[in-house]
Design a protein around this motif. Structure first.
Motif, short mmCIF file in Angstrom:
data_model
loop_
_atom_site.label_atom_id
_atom_site.label_comp_id
_atom_site.label_asym_id
_atom_site.label_seq_id
_atom_site.Cartn_x
_atom_site.Cartn_y
_atom_site.Cartn_z
N LEU A 166 0.96 -1.24 0.05
CA LEU A 166 0.15 -0.32 0.23
C LEU A 166 1.19 1.43 0.38
CD1 LEU A 166 -2.93 -1.04 2.77
CD2 LEU A 166 -2.87 -0.82 0.51
N ARG A 167 -0.05 2.34 -0.88
CA ARG A 167 0.71 3.31 -0.65
C ARG A 167 0.28 4.66 0.45
NH1 ARG A 167 2.92 7.63 -5.43
NH2 ARG A 167 4.40 8.56 -4.37
N LEU A 168 0.31 5.45 1.51
CA LEU A 168 -0.18 6.00 1.43
C LEU A 168 0.07 7.51 1.69
CD1 LEU A 168 -0.23 4.60 5.86
CD2 LEU A 168 -2.47 4.00 3.73
N ALA B 38 11.60 2.74 12.38
CA ALA B 38 10.60 1.81 13.86
C ALA B 38 12.30 0.40 12.85
CB ALA B 38 9.74 1.57 14.63
N ASP B 39 12.40 -0.01 13.91
CA ASP B 39 12.52 -1.01 13.82
C ASP B 39 12.03 -2.51 13.01
OD1 ASP B 39 15.22 -2.31 16.37
OD2 ASP B 39 15.96 -0.67 14.26
N SER B 40 10.85 -2.65 13.11
CA SER B 40 9.49 -3.09 12.81
C SER B 40 9.52 -2.69 10.86
CB SER B 40 8.36 -3.24 14.02
OG SER B 40 7.85 -1.57 13.67
N VAL B 41 9.31 -1.85 10.98
CA VAL B 41 9.09 -1.69 9.61
C VAL B 41 10.34 -1.02 8.76
CG1 VAL B 41 6.86 -0.25 10.25
CG2 VAL B 41 9.33 0.62 8.97
N LYS B 42 11.90 -1.45 9.66
CA LYS B 42 12.89 -1.38 8.37
C LYS B 42 12.69 -2.30 7.34
CE LYS B 42 16.20 0.28 11.02
NZ LYS B 42 17.57 0.04 11.73
N THR C 10 9.13 2.66 3.03
CA THR C 10 10.16 3.63 2.87
C THR C 10 9.22 5.57 2.61
OG1 THR C 10 10.88 2.24 1.50
CG2 THR C 10 11.23 4.62 0.60
N ILE C 11 9.53 6.20 3.24
CA ILE C 11 9.11 7.55 3.77
C ILE C 11 9.72 8.09 2.27
CG2 ILE C 11 10.55 8.13 5.26
CD1 ILE C 11 8.08 9.84 5.98
N SER C 12 8.83 9.32 1.82
CA SER C 12 9.74 9.59 0.76
C SER C 12 8.52 11.60 0.60
CB SER C 12 9.22 9.38 -0.11
OG SER C 12 8.39 8.90 -1.11
N ARG C 13 9.55 12.35 0.10
CA ARG C 13 8.16 13.93 -0.03
C ARG C 13 8.88 14.42 -0.87
NH1 ARG C 13 10.04 17.33 5.69
NH2 ARG C 13 8.44 18.70 4.40
N ASP C 14 7.98 14.94 -1.45
CA ASP C 14 7.66 16.27 -2.27
C ASP C 14 7.50 17.68 -1.90
OD1 ASP C 14 7.18 17.74 -4.80
OD2 ASP C 14 6.51 16.27 -5.54
N ASN C 15 9.12 18.00 -1.25
CA ASN C 15 8.10 19.30 -1.32
C ASN C 15 7.27 20.27 -2.43
OD1 ASN C 15 9.15 19.30 1.49
ND2 ASN C 15 11.01 19.67 1.28
N ALA C 16 7.42 20.23 -3.39
CA ALA C 16 6.90 21.28 -4.21
C ALA C 16 5.58 20.93 -4.48
CB ALA C 16 7.65 20.96 -5.58
N LYS C 17 5.41 19.76 -3.80
CA LYS C 17 3.81 19.52 -3.98
C LYS C 17 3.05 20.04 -2.02
CE LYS C 17 3.54 17.03 -8.22
NZ LYS C 17 3.73 15.01 -8.89
N ASN C 18 3.99 19.86 -1.32
CA ASN C 18 3.50 19.70 -0.02
C ASN C 18 3.47 18.07 0.26
OD1 ASN C 18 3.96 21.57 -0.35
ND2 ASN C 18 1.85 22.82 1.08
N GLN D 4 5.66 3.96 1.21
CA GLN D 4 5.33 3.06 0.68
C GLN D 4 5.54 1.81 1.53
OE1 GLN D 4 4.80 2.33 -2.58
NE2 GLN D 4 4.43 0.22 -1.89
N MET D 5 4.13 1.42 1.92
CA MET D 5 4.20 -0.41 2.35
C MET D 5 4.66 -1.49 1.75
SD MET D 5 1.99 1.21 5.50
CE MET D 5 0.13 1.58 4.42
N ASN D 6 5.93 -2.45 1.90
CA ASN D 6 5.88 -3.56 1.17
C ASN D 6 6.04 -4.51 2.33
OD1 ASN D 6 6.22 -2.08 -1.53
ND2 ASN D 6 8.32 -1.79 -1.55
N SER D 7 5.52 -5.41 1.32
CA SER D 7 5.68 -7.32 2.44
C SER D 7 4.91 -7.23 3.49
CB SER D 7 7.17 -7.65 2.65
OG SER D 7 8.20 -7.99 1.23
N LEU D 8 4.00 -6.59 3.36
CA LEU D 8 2.31 -6.18 4.55
C LEU D 8 2.65 -7.45 5.87
CD1 LEU D 8 0.86 -3.44 3.15
CD2 LEU D 8 1.99 -2.97 5.49
N LYS D 9 2.56 -7.25 6.48
CA LYS D 9 2.24 -8.64 7.75
C LYS D 9 0.82 -8.11 8.39
CE LYS D 9 7.42 -9.43 8.58
NZ LYS D 9 8.10 -9.19 9.58
N PRO D 10 0.37 -8.86 9.00
CA PRO D 10 -0.95 -8.19 9.28
C PRO D 10 -0.22 -7.60 11.08
CG PRO D 10 -0.95 -10.72 9.21
CD PRO D 10 0.46 -9.90 8.72
N GLU D 11 0.03 -8.21 11.57
CA GLU D 11 1.00 -6.95 13.08
C GLU D 11 1.10 -5.19 12.26
OE1 GLU D 11 4.72 -9.72 12.22
OE2 GLU D 11 2.29 -9.83 11.77
#
Length: 122
Positions: free
Chosen positions: A18-20, A61-65, A69-77, A82-89
């Motif tokens: 998922l991508r938040l 956090a170690d649990s998601v390392k 992946t976090i990223s930012r686009d300052n031009a777009k605020n 990006q969340m890969n290999s998601l787990k129920p936890e």
């Protein structure tokens, strides 16, 4: 003054992705560090990941390392998670935060979004 709106949550199977997104208001967006936190039912809110105002520093956090992946686009605020290999936890409400905490992984952020639900099924 910053307003934050998260989006992109939903239901996904374990192992999926998922991508938040976090949309921020204001011209001062570029001056803020941005963080993602999450809270599962019956548990305290916990740090997930953060990025410095310039984007030069990130903390996970170690649990998601290795999976998130976090990223930012300052031009777009915009800030993304990006969340890969998601787990129920990973199931939780995910919150976007903005501020200038003493530590990127601290909880002294000034502004918080309303949260978006992420549910990971087996």
């Amino acid at each position: 003054q910053v307003q934050l709106v998260e989006s992109g949550g939903g239901l996904v199977q374990a192992g999926g992705s998922l991508r938040l997104s976090c949309a921020a208001s204001g011209r001062t967006f570029r001056s803020y560090a941005m963080g993602w936190f999450r809270q599962a039912p019956g548990k305290a809110r916990e740090f997930v990941v953060a990025i410095s105002s310039s984007g030069g520093n990130t903390v996970y956090a170690d649990s998601v390392k290795g999976r998130f992946t976090i990223s930012r686009d300052n031009a777009k605020n915009m800030v993304y998670l990006q969340m890969n290999s998601l787990k129920p936890e990973d199931t939780a409400v995910y919150y976007c935060a903005a501020g200038n905490p003493r530590r990127l992984w601290g909880d002294q952020y000034d502004y918080w979004g309303q949260g978006t639900q992420v549910t990971v099924s087996l």
